[in-house]
Design an enzyme around this catalytic site. Structure first.
Site, PDB file in Angstrom:
ATOM      1  N   ARG A  14       0.851  -1.189   0.000  1.00 19.47           N
ATOM      2  CA  ARG A  14       0.000   0.000   0.000  1.00 19.47           C
ATOM      3  C   ARG A  14       0.890   1.243   0.000  1.00 19.47           C
ATOM      4  NH1 ARG A  14      -5.431   0.106   2.067  1.00 19.47           N
ATOM      5  NH2 ARG A  14      -5.256  -2.169   1.977  1.00 19.47           N
ATOM      6  N   SER A 103      -8.178  -0.221  -1.488  1.00 21.55           N
ATOM      7  CA  SER A 103      -9.366  -0.323  -0.647  1.00 21.55           C
ATOM      8  C   SER A 103     -10.012   1.043  -0.432  1.00 21.55           C
ATOM      9  CB  SER A 103      -9.004  -1.006   0.675  1.00 21.55           C
ATOM     10  OG  SER A 103     -10.134  -1.204   1.477  1.00 21.55           O
ATOM     11  N   HIS A 104     -10.010   1.522   0.816  1.00 21.35           N
ATOM     12  CA  HIS A 104     -10.685   2.761   1.170  1.00 21.35           C
ATOM     13  C   HIS A 104      -9.777   3.978   1.137  1.00 21.35           C
ATOM     14  CE1 HIS A 104      -8.782   1.229   4.814  1.00 21.35           C
ATOM     15  NE2 HIS A 104      -8.666   2.485   5.188  1.00 21.35           N
ATOM     16  N   LYS A 113      -3.143  -6.852  -2.919  1.00 25.92           N
ATOM     17  CA  LYS A 113      -3.450  -7.918  -1.973  1.00 25.92           C
ATOM     18  C   LYS A 113      -3.163  -9.232  -2.681  1.00 25.92           C
ATOM     19  CE  LYS A 113      -7.062  -5.291   0.415  1.00 25.92           C
ATOM     20  NZ  LYS A 113      -8.488  -5.245   0.839  1.00 25.92           N
ATOM     21  N   ASP A 253     -16.994  -0.536   0.940  1.00 25.64           N
ATOM     22  CA  ASP A 253     -15.768   0.233   0.784  1.00 25.64           C
ATOM     23  C   ASP A 253     -15.278   0.125  -0.660  1.00 25.64           C
ATOM     24  OD1 ASP A 253     -14.864  -2.395   0.837  1.00 25.64           O
ATOM     25  OD2 ASP A 253     -13.186  -2.007   2.184  1.00 25.64           O
ATOM     26  N   ASP A 255     -12.996  -1.455  -2.460  1.00 19.15           N
ATOM     27  CA  ASP A 255     -12.828  -2.739  -3.157  1.00 19.15           C
ATOM     28  C   ASP A 255     -13.922  -3.730  -2.796  1.00 19.15           C
ATOM     29  OD1 ASP A 255     -11.839  -3.003  -0.552  1.00 19.15           O
ATOM     30  OD2 ASP A 255     -10.314  -4.458  -1.110  1.00 19.15           O
ATOM     31  N   ASP A 257     -14.899  -5.381  -0.255  1.00 22.85           N
ATOM     32  CA  ASP A 257     -14.749  -6.577   0.578  1.00 22.85           C
ATOM     33  C   ASP A 257     -15.328  -6.362   1.970  1.00 22.85           C
ATOM     34  OD1 ASP A 257     -12.779  -4.872   1.519  1.00 22.85           O
ATOM     35  OD2 ASP A 257     -11.211  -6.401   1.621  1.00 22.85           O
ATOM     36  N   ARG A 258     -15.749  -5.119   2.278  1.00 24.89           N
ATOM     37  CA  ARG A 258     -16.409  -4.830   3.549  1.00 24.89           C
ATOM     38  C   ARG A 258     -17.782  -4.239   3.281  1.00 24.89           C
ATOM     39  NH1 ARG A 258     -13.230  -0.959   7.161  1.00 24.89           N
ATOM     40  NH2 ARG A 258     -12.554  -0.022   5.200  1.00 24.89           N
ATOM     41  N   HIS A 340     -15.239  -6.765   8.340  1.00 24.18           N
ATOM     42  CA  HIS A 340     -14.748  -7.870   7.517  1.00 24.18           C
ATOM     43  C   HIS A 340     -15.441  -9.140   8.002  1.00 24.18           C
ATOM     44  CE1 HIS A 340     -11.547  -6.212   5.017  1.00 24.18           C
ATOM     45  NE2 HIS A 340     -11.184  -5.456   6.042  1.00 24.18           N
TER      46      HIS A 340
END
Length: 461
Positions: A14, A103-104, A113, A253, A255, A257-258, A340
């Protein structure tokens, strides 16, 4: 010259582009990833690669793929994807994978990832440090990397229809009562996946009326940050739920995933309540199974797991710890306070979409509004996570511990102190910033506020 120690974090890569990393860095990371795989017993000789809507993602993914191919592995490019769609590809195809997303984080960031075949996580202790060191050695060379031109094939494959069909097999929404659902995609990847899983592509079979917010893919995030953990980014969803008279609101978010949930009043439903709700559903399908919960979830979560015949097991915060504990115990489900949610039926990986579908099913299979249904899983009062900038984290935590000599201490993840009346707090250091993160829970609001303010006063002196 890229300093990979600045961008290779505990669980992923990141950093800002192009000042902290660029396509040359991505190519070196791709080559290092392939080298790691080539020295192991990973099945197959391909790597699945997906990317999000950020402007830098396609170029970084292509450079990473070139590094992979130069080391003798082919690439299956799944294109635009949510992170859990990449996990689906890695699981269903039994291949290692790499997802390009930050992500966020704000638009100037990007990241990777990575996972092994079957969506098994890669973190600092399971290969990421080795990838970092191999890639740094390649970047430190004065001459171009001598591996040669990429020669292995690139196959382009659309995994979205298979991903959507698989999720709909796991949770049948066709028989629930009609629901109006506001979905805030935050200009992130949920705008790509929700229509296929819940919306336009399946309206003929699902009794869902989807009200879309910010479904246009835009890595500049023109409406708000794609980080629903910050209450400021839920405001538009909360207003829209009330305005449209919706039954539920969902916020993803960047991507996807949440997933965060808002009830029919526009009030947030805590991730702990969603963890308990989904755990109860999964235990109905798999009686007596183990369920993992993060250290900072409400103490109502293990209580409810036991009440439904399950075995609760606590794990440290962080997806690599949760996934490792799930694999060790063969747990059916896992959840943590950051929203998550992890499923054995999804290769022990996290998926916001599947958690959302379970919540929709629970709501639609009965007649109560979500505020009442969720209230069954909310037993205590929580502060939410509060960050404080602290120069000497260790000294501050030692001072806080000393202030409560009669509390029961737990050092699994930071410092957790538990009190006889059921109140508790956790204080832990950030991995990347000079911050201490505080979470407090108590049986009553007054007790939570009192304990919260006491601890914050000591932390911020």
């Amino acid at each position: 010259m890229s300093d990979l120690s600045q961008i290779v974090k505990a669980y992923d890569v990141r950093g800002t582009v192009p000042d902290q990393w660029d396509e040359r860095t991505a190519e070196a990371l791709g080559a290092a990833f392939a080298q790691l795989l080539n020295g192991s017993d990973e099945p197959g000789d391909a790597v699945a690669i997906g990317y999000d809507m950020r402007g830098t993602s396609p170029g970084l993914a292509a450079a990473f793929a070139a590094g992979v191919r130069a080391e003798g592995r082919s690439v299956i490019e799944i294109g635009l994807a949510s992170t859990d769609m990449l996990y689906f590809a890695a699981g269903s195809l039994n291949l290692p994978g790499a997802m390009f997303t930050a992500s966020h984080n704000p638009a100037r960031y990007n990241g990777i990832k990575m996972c092994r075949a079957g969506a098994r996580p890669i973190g600092q202790d399971s290969g990421l440090a080795e990838i970092r060191d191999r890639a740094q050695a390649l970047l430190d060379k004065d001459e171009p990397r001598p591996a040669g031109e990429p020669t292995r094939a690139v196959e382009r494959r659309d995994m979205l229809p298979e991903y959507a069909a698989y999720l709909r097999e796991l949770v049948d929404l066709s028989q629930i009562r009609p629901l109006k659902v506001v979905v805030d995609a935050g200009n992130g990847m949920a705008g790509h996946t929700v229509p296929s899983v819940l919306g336009d592509a399946v309206l003929s079979t699902l009794p869902l009326e989807i009200v879309p917010l910010y479904f246009e893919l835009d890595g500049n995030f023109p409406n708000h940050e794609a980080n629903p953990l910050d209450p400021a980014n839920l405001v538009d969803l909360q207003r829209a739920v009330v305005k449209h008279g919706a039954d539920i609101g969902l916020a993803f978010d960047g991507d996807a995933d949440r997933c965060f949930v808002v009830d029919e009043r526009g009030e947030p439903v805590s991730p702990s309540a969603i963890t308990a709700l989904v755990a109860a559903r999964e235990l109905g399908k798999y009686p007596g199974a183990t369920v993992i919960h993060g250290l900072i979830t409400s103490r109502a979560v293990p209580e409810i797991i036991r009440e439904h015949g399950g075995e609760p097991v606590v794990a440290r915060v962080g997806h690599s710890f949760i996934k490792a504990e799930m694999a060790r115990t063969n747990a059916v489900f896992g959840g943590e306070h950051s929203a998550h949610y992890y499923f054995r039926d999804f290769w022990f990986a996290d998926t916001g979409m599947l958690a959302a579908m379970h919540t929709l099913a629970a709501l639609g299979e009965q007649s109560l509004p979500l505020s009442v249904l969720a209230g069954e899983y909310e037993r205590y009062v929580a502060s939410g996570e509060i960050n404080s900038t602290v120069t000497d984290q260790a000294a501050t935590m030692s001072d806080v511990r000393g202030a409560y000599p009669d509390a029961v201490a737990d050092d699994l993840d930071g410092l957790t102190l538990r009190f006889p009346d059921g109140a508790w707090f956790n204080l832990r250091a950030s991995n990347t910033e000079p911050l201490l993160r505080l979470n407090v829970e108590a049986p009553t609001r007054d007790r939570m506020i009192s304990l919260r303010d006491e601890v914050l006063d000591r932390v911020r002196r």
